[in-house]
Scaffold this active site. Structure first.
Site, mmCIF file in Angstrom:
data_model
loop_
_atom_site.group_PDB
_atom_site.id
_atom_site.type_symbol
_atom_site.label_atom_id
_atom_site.label_comp_id
_atom_site.label_asym_id
_atom_site.label_seq_id
_atom_site.Cartn_x
_atom_site.Cartn_y
_atom_site.Cartn_z
ATOM 1 N N ASP A 19 0.819 -1.207 0.000
ATOM 2 C CA ASP A 19 0.000 0.000 0.000
ATOM 3 C C ASP A 19 0.859 1.265 0.000
ATOM 4 O O ASP A 19 1.978 1.262 0.500
ATOM 5 C CB ASP A 19 -0.915 -0.022 1.237
ATOM 6 N N GLY A 20 0.299 2.334 -0.563
ATOM 7 C CA GLY A 20 0.946 3.645 -0.492
ATOM 8 C C GLY A 20 1.468 4.188 -1.820
ATOM 9 O O GLY A 20 2.128 5.230 -1.838
ATOM 10 N N ASN A 21 1.160 3.516 -2.908
ATOM 11 C CA ASN A 21 1.632 3.990 -4.221
ATOM 12 C C ASN A 21 1.081 5.377 -4.559
ATOM 13 O O ASN A 21 1.802 6.243 -5.058
ATOM 14 C CB ASN A 21 1.169 3.045 -5.344
ATOM 15 N N SER A 64 -7.444 -5.441 -4.970
ATOM 16 C CA SER A 64 -8.530 -6.048 -4.204
ATOM 17 C C SER A 64 -9.836 -6.026 -4.997
ATOM 18 O O SER A 64 -9.977 -5.275 -5.974
ATOM 19 C CB SER A 64 -8.720 -5.303 -2.878
ATOM 20 N N ASN A 67 -10.978 -2.529 -5.185
ATOM 21 C CA ASN A 67 -10.206 -1.505 -5.886
ATOM 22 C C ASN A 67 -10.834 -1.071 -7.216
ATOM 23 O O ASN A 67 -10.431 -0.063 -7.796
ATOM 24 C CB ASN A 67 -8.748 -1.953 -6.102
ATOM 25 N N ARG A 187 2.238 -4.668 6.211
ATOM 26 C CA ARG A 187 1.502 -3.669 5.445
ATOM 27 C C ARG A 187 2.345 -2.406 5.372
ATOM 28 O O ARG A 187 2.740 -1.854 6.390
ATOM 29 C CB ARG A 187 0.144 -3.343 6.066
HETATM 30 C C1 IPE Z 1 -5.331 -2.684 0.077
HETATM 31 O O1 IPE Z 1 -5.061 -1.338 -0.100
HETATM 32 C C2 IPE Z 1 -5.324 -3.391 -1.249
HETATM 33 C C3 IPE Z 1 -4.033 -3.554 -1.872
HETATM 34 C C4 IPE Z 1 -2.881 -3.151 -1.401
HETATM 35 C C5 IPE Z 1 -4.061 -4.255 -3.123
HETATM 36 P P1 IPE Z 1 -6.222 -0.249 -0.233
HETATM 37 O O2 IPE Z 1 -5.558 1.052 -0.454
HETATM 38 O O3 IPE Z 1 -7.213 -0.691 -1.243
HETATM 39 O O4 IPE Z 1 -6.923 -0.333 1.203
HETATM 40 P P2 IPE Z 1 -7.792 0.745 1.977
HETATM 41 O O5 IPE Z 1 -8.780 1.312 1.015
HETATM 42 O O6 IPE Z 1 -6.863 1.785 2.506
HETATM 43 O O7 IPE Z 1 -8.424 -0.047 3.096
HETATM 44 C C1 IPE Z 2 -1.663 0.250 -3.251
HETATM 45 O O1 IPE Z 2 -1.438 1.619 -3.266
HETATM 46 C C2 IPE Z 2 -1.905 -0.323 -4.627
HETATM 47 C C3 IPE Z 2 -3.294 -0.735 -4.878
HETATM 48 C C4 IPE Z 2 -4.248 -0.775 -3.986
HETATM 49 C C5 IPE Z 2 -3.622 -1.134 -6.234
HETATM 50 P P1 IPE Z 2 -2.625 2.656 -3.243
HETATM 51 O O2 IPE Z 2 -2.999 2.983 -4.631
HETATM 52 O O3 IPE Z 2 -3.739 2.193 -2.382
HETATM 53 O O4 IPE Z 2 -1.904 3.916 -2.575
HETATM 54 P P2 IPE Z 2 -2.506 4.907 -1.484
HETATM 55 O O5 IPE Z 2 -2.912 4.069 -0.328
HETATM 56 O O6 IPE Z 2 -3.660 5.604 -2.125
HETATM 57 O O7 IPE Z 2 -1.370 5.801 -1.171
HETATM 58 MG MG MG Z 3 -4.143 2.436 -0.391
#
Ligand code: IPE
Ligand code: IPE
Ligand code: MG
Length: 239
Positions: A19-21, A64, A67, A187
């Site tokens: 997470d965090g991209n 997910s 997503n 995580r």
């Molecule tokens: C969890 O991250 C899913 C993946 C890393 C693939 P999310 O960014 O979707 O989760 P929430 O929305 O913060 O719970």
């Molecule tokens: C995780 O990073 C990748 C996916 C869920 C596909 P995010 O896209 O959720 O990055 P943040 O949480 O918004 O920073």
């Molecule tokens: Mg995220």
């Protein structure tokens, strides 16, 4: 624990919620999809490193079932990266002997992508190294719903009776099948939640959260998680 890596116990099954991209990109004034591009690079580097550290199974949460709620531009960008990864992965990880498997509901992807997914698994199926589960359109609840349906069909068809339904039988119907449960779930991105990742399997997993955003996650960050894991006392309900 000292800093000597060789003294540390390396967990057999590690799960990572990557997470965090999006926040990584936003911090740099870039569109979110750029974060996913860098995240994909981290995914390749860290997978190789984790395999070298001797982990048996690595399960990575890539996309997910929730997503799809994101803006179509972002979903499209992620699918493009996924498609590119599938093309690369036919040869990628071969030298590392990593066996690639996809978990989640693949039926929603377009037929060309499903072919690529199947082909990727096929070329990797005899590899003997680390098992890499990539969770794509994966949801823990979706996985449990699917397992319940499979079990109901078995009962209906007279293959089993309700008394045959045990914990292990339920597990056998999950995407991760007979694989042992994750010992450690990492995580990145600082949140303290599972977000629908490995709900059934994570009952006794150690949870480790780091503020590091996924594109910045490095070998040292993984090592820190392993050190912390070695300080945990796992009791599984005992004393
Ligand atoms: C969890 O991250 C899913 C993946 C890393 C693939 P999310 O960014 O979707 O989760 P929430 O929305 O913060 O719970
Ligand atoms: C995780 O990073 C990748 C996916 C869920 C596909 P995010 O896209 O959720 O990055 P943040 O949480 O918004 O920073
Ligand atoms: Mg995220």
């Amino acid at each position: 624990m000292g800093g000597n890596k060789t003294e540390l116990y390396v967990p057999n099954h590690v799960g990572i919620i990557m997470d965090g991209n999006g926040r990584w990109a936003k911090k740099r004034g870039l569109p979110r999809y750029v974060g996913h591009t860098y995240g994909a690079q981290t995914f390749k580097n860290i997978t190789r490193y984790i395999s070298k550290r001797g982990v048996g199974i690595l399960t990575l949460y890539a996309f997910s079932t929730e997503n799809w709620k994101r803006p179509p531009e972002e979903v499209n960008a992620i699918m493009k990266i996924f498609r590119q990864y599938l093309v690369d992965s036919l040869t990628d990880f071969r030298d590392d002997d990593i066996k690639v498997v996809f978990i989640g509901d693949r039926s929603v992807f377009d037929p060309k992508m499903i072919d690529l997914i199947n082909e990727t698994e096929e070329v990797a199926k005899n590899r003997k190294g680390m098992l890499l589960n990539i969770a794509m359109n994966y949801g823990g609840r979706d996985e449990i719903v699917r397992a319940v349906k499979l079990i109901c069909n078995d009962v209906r068809d007279g293959k089993i009776t309700p008394d045959d339904i045990t914990d292990n039988f339920i597990k056998s119907k999950l995407y991760t099948g007979s694989e042992p449960d994750p010992d450690l779930i990492i995580r990145t991105g600082g949140e303290h939640r599972l977000s629908n990742f490995l709900l059934y399997q994570s009952a006794y997993s150690e949870f480790y959260s780091t503020e590091t955003l996924w594109p910045d996650f490095k070998a040292e960050d993984f090592d820190k998680a392993i050190e912390e894991f070695n300080r945990r006392s796992r009791r599984f309900g005992g004393v």
